[in-house]
Design an enzyme around this catalytic site. Structure first.
Site, PDB file in Angstrom:
ATOM      1  N   ASP A  80      32.082  86.559 -17.182  1.00 17.86           N
ATOM      2  CA  ASP A  80      30.981  86.086 -16.361  1.00 17.86           C
ATOM      3  C   ASP A  80      29.731  86.826 -16.826  1.00 17.86           C
ATOM      4  OD1 ASP A  80      32.343  84.316 -14.583  1.00 17.86           O
ATOM      5  OD2 ASP A  80      33.142  86.047 -13.515  1.00 17.86           O
ATOM      6  N   CYS A  88      36.136  87.629 -14.690  1.00 16.29           N
ATOM      7  CA  CYS A  88      36.681  87.028 -13.485  1.00 16.29           C
ATOM      8  C   CYS A  88      38.053  87.652 -13.243  1.00 16.29           C
ATOM      9  CB  CYS A  88      36.803  85.515 -13.648  1.00 16.29           C
ATOM     10  SG  CYS A  88      37.679  84.722 -12.279  1.00 16.29           S
ATOM     11  N   VAL A 102      18.388 107.983 -10.847  1.00 11.24           N
ATOM     12  CA  VAL A 102      19.409 107.696 -11.852  1.00 11.24           C
ATOM     13  C   VAL A 102      18.766 107.715 -13.241  1.00 11.24           C
ATOM     14  CG1 VAL A 102      19.190 105.160 -11.706  1.00 11.24           C
ATOM     15  CG2 VAL A 102      21.334 106.191 -12.488  1.00 11.24           C
ATOM     16  N   GLU A 103      19.451 108.334 -14.171  1.00 13.20           N
ATOM     17  CA  GLU A 103      18.981 108.381 -15.558  1.00 13.20           C
ATOM     18  C   GLU A 103      19.343 107.054 -16.224  1.00 13.20           C
ATOM     19  OE1 GLU A 103      18.730 108.566 -19.511  1.00 13.20           O
ATOM     20  OE2 GLU A 103      20.781 108.780 -18.757  1.00 13.20           O
ATOM     21  N   HIS A 133      31.709  88.353  -8.387  1.00  9.61           N
ATOM     22  CA  HIS A 133      30.277  88.655  -8.426  1.00  9.61           C
ATOM     23  C   HIS A 133      29.848  89.488  -7.216  1.00  9.61           C
ATOM     24  CE1 HIS A 133      30.383  85.802 -11.587  1.00  9.61           C
ATOM     25  NE2 HIS A 133      29.980  84.725 -10.924  1.00  9.61           N
ATOM     26  N   GLU A 134      30.265  89.042  -6.039  1.00 11.25           N
ATOM     27  CA  GLU A 134      29.856  89.717  -4.804  1.00 11.25           C
ATOM     28  C   GLU A 134      30.348  91.160  -4.765  1.00 11.25           C
ATOM     29  OE1 GLU A 134      30.539  85.297  -4.066  1.00 11.25           O
ATOM     30  OE2 GLU A 134      31.639  86.904  -5.072  1.00 11.25           O
TER      31      GLU A 134
END
Length: 165
Positions: free
Chosen positions: A63, A56, A78-79, A97-98
């Site tokens: 989180d 956070c 993507v590997e 989070h967003e």
């Protein structure tokens, strides 16, 4: 275009490397790609990441969440080990989070230029509230742009019962 030769894999440096360096702060530079072996076909690749951790930015408390990444590749993919190390680099990164979910999607768009991608975070509750941000992208001017519009407008119309967190 079946199989891969050494030339196809020359840019992959992390897979099989026994001297893996773990970054403890946000490190998009660890992401690597390889060529899509089936560029003439639309198909989904999905990653489920059940142990995502970030901090956070206000309290510096951890989180925890599960991240779902689904994409339809174009030329590059993507590997997975590099993706694991990239996700690990969020461990000490401060981000809401967003923002984390949108940043992951933006980094993967910049890396691969996929036809379509969506990233969904399902975070464990803090203070009695769980936050589940979702974002998506479809390549402009293609059917995937329309797909992204449709999926965002119809996303989570029937949310699941939350009893596993």
């Amino acid at each position: 275009m079946a199989g891969r030769n050494e030339e196809d894999l020359k840019d992959i440096t992390l897979l099989g490397n026994q001297n893996t360096e773990y970054h403890f702060n946000y490190a998009p530079e660890v992401l690597e790609t390889f060529d899509n072996q089936h560029p003439d076909r639309d198909y989904f690749v999905k990653f489920n990441i059940p142990e995502f951790t970030t901090l956070c930015p206000m309290t510096k408390q951890p989180d925890f969440g599960t991240i779902y990444i689904s994409y339809i590749p174009d030329i590059k993919m993507v590997e997975s080990k590099s993706l694991k190390l990239y996700i690990f680099s969020y461990r000490n990164h401060g981000g809401f989070h967003e923002d984390s979910i949108n940043t992951i999607m933006n980094d993967l768009i910049e890396l691969m230029d996929p036809r379509y991608i969506e990233v969904w975070g399902k975070f464990t509750p803090r203070g009695g509230i769980s936050i589940d941000p979702y974002c998506n992208y479809g390549k402009p001017g293609t059917k995937f742009e329309q797909m992204a519009d449709h999926r965002i407008m119809n996303h989570d119309l029937y949310p699941e019962k939350i009893d596993n967190r």
